[in-house]
Design a protein around this motif. Structure first.
Motif, PDB file in Angstrom:
ATOM      1  N   MET A  85       0.596  -1.157   0.083  1.00 18.29           N
ATOM      2  CA  MET A  85       0.053   0.040   0.024  1.00 18.29           C
ATOM      3  C   MET A  85       0.843   1.258  -0.055  1.00 18.29           C
ATOM      4  N   GLY A  86       2.191   0.960  -0.669  1.00 12.09           N
ATOM      5  CA  GLY A  86       2.822   2.310  -0.942  1.00 12.09           C
ATOM      6  C   GLY A  86       3.504   2.609   0.489  1.00 12.09           C
ATOM      7  N   THR A  87       3.575   1.621   1.500  1.00 10.12           N
ATOM      8  CA  THR A  87       3.990   2.200   2.704  1.00 10.12           C
ATOM      9  C   THR A  87       4.981   0.956   3.373  1.00 10.12           C
ATOM     10  N   ARG A  88       5.978   1.317   4.346  1.00  5.32           N
ATOM     11  CA  ARG A  88       6.717   0.375   4.727  1.00  5.32           C
ATOM     12  C   ARG A  88       6.216  -0.215   6.395  1.00  5.32           C
ATOM     13  N   PHE A  89       5.499  -1.121   6.421  1.00  5.88           N
ATOM     14  CA  PHE A  89       4.999  -1.459   7.621  1.00  5.88           C
ATOM     15  C   PHE A  89       5.825  -2.424   8.445  1.00  5.88           C
TER      16      PHE A  89
END
Length: 311
Positions: free
Chosen positions: A162-166
């Motif tokens: 989702m375009g994010t580093r989790f």
């Protein structure tokens, strides 16, 4: 100049899940909160630890009974599939905690990240297991995570989706600074977690208010010191007479609580999280590459005789 990126980030707190509640009933509650979160602009929804069942480690039973009643042999499975289907329909990702039994028969306290297409893109198994493994008949309840779960074997990893580093963790992990630092060193932007925290500490006479105070301090300090967003979801309230704290929260990289639940029931909170805010802190305040000097920690420890070097 840092490009502004935002993420609709929601926490879906759960009220009690009782021994008599079925998986189907619980999953319907999760689906309803996911719809609520989507209506508020959420792209990622964080559910609690052991979200599908009551907090069963409070009860003394044989491992075989616990496996049959509370563990998931596959994920998704028929009972939980509606949540995955709804995520795909809505285009919303989610984090979910549950009790996992592997094909080899190993039991873990597990969490997964699921993307907007309903696919599992990350898995974590709890490392910092609290409580005990022996029976304490004089205690008001048990805390048997060490009996029912093995220590997680996947480490603290970071997942791009989702375009994010989790990054993710579970419950007691949130109280340990290395949890966040290991993920921050992998450029995590958001750490998501679920928890089930009893209001009463059976191991020592801890004032009840400290249970919430130390919970929030852990989230706020680690969000700030690592330049990350932290989203924490409780399962709370009184489960068959056993009370757990609420105070689910979303914390910004500034260390500020930007959303917090007011109840001990099913409740959704949501913010538009500005990812560039964390980037500013990581570039200018906590720039590990520029300012962090692990070799100096070693020298300090060696010169003071304070034990084995930390790094």
């Amino acid at each position: 100049m840092t490009t502004k990126r935002t993420l609709g980030l929601a926490v879906a707190q759960m009220g009690p899940v009782h021994l008599s509640d079925t998986r189907e009933t619980v999953v319907r509650r999760l689906v309803e909160m996911m719809r609520d979160a989507k209506g508020r602009g959420a792209e990622m929804v964080v559910f609690p630890e052991l979200a599908l069942t009551t907090f069963f480690p409070r009860y003394w039973m044989e491992e075989a009974e616990a496996e049959a009643r509370f563990f998931e042999a596959a994920m998704p499975n028929a009972q939980v599939q509606p949540l995955f289907d709804e995520a795909k329909k809505l285009g919303v990702g989610f984090y979910l905690g549950y009790a996992e039994r592997t094909p080899e028969g190993t039991r873990y306290n597990t969490a997964i990240i699921v993307d907007r297409a309903g696919a599992i893109v990350g898995k974590y198994r709890k490392i910092h297991l609290p409580g005990h493994s022996d029976h304490k008949p004089d205690a008001p309840f048990q805390h048997l995570e060490k009996k029912f779960f093995e220590v997680g074997d996947l480490g603290f990893r970071v997942f791009d989706t989702m375009g994010t580093r989790f990054g993710m963790c579970l419950c007691n992990d949130r109280r340990w600074p290395e949890t966040y630092r290991v993920m921050a060193l992998q450029s995590a932007e958001v750490v998501v977690l679920g928890y089930n925290t009893p209001s009463l500490n059976i191991h020592w006479n801890e004032p009840v208010h400290l249970r919430t105070t130390t919970h929030l301090v852990s989230l706020q300090a680690n969000a700030y010191q690592n330049g990350i967003w932290v989203a924490a979801a409780a399962k709370c309230g009184s489960e068959d007479g056993h009370h757990m704290i609420g105070s689910s929260a979303i914390v910004a990289p500034t260390g500020e609580i930007v959303a917090r639940t007011l109840t001990e029931e099913d409740e959704v909170i949501c913010v538009k999280a500005d990812m560039s805010l964390g980037e500013h802190f990581r570039q200018h305040v906590f720039n590990f590459a520029k300012h962090r000097r692990p070799e100096h920690y070693r020298l300090i420890v060696e010169r003071t005789g304070a034990g084995e070097p930390l790094v």
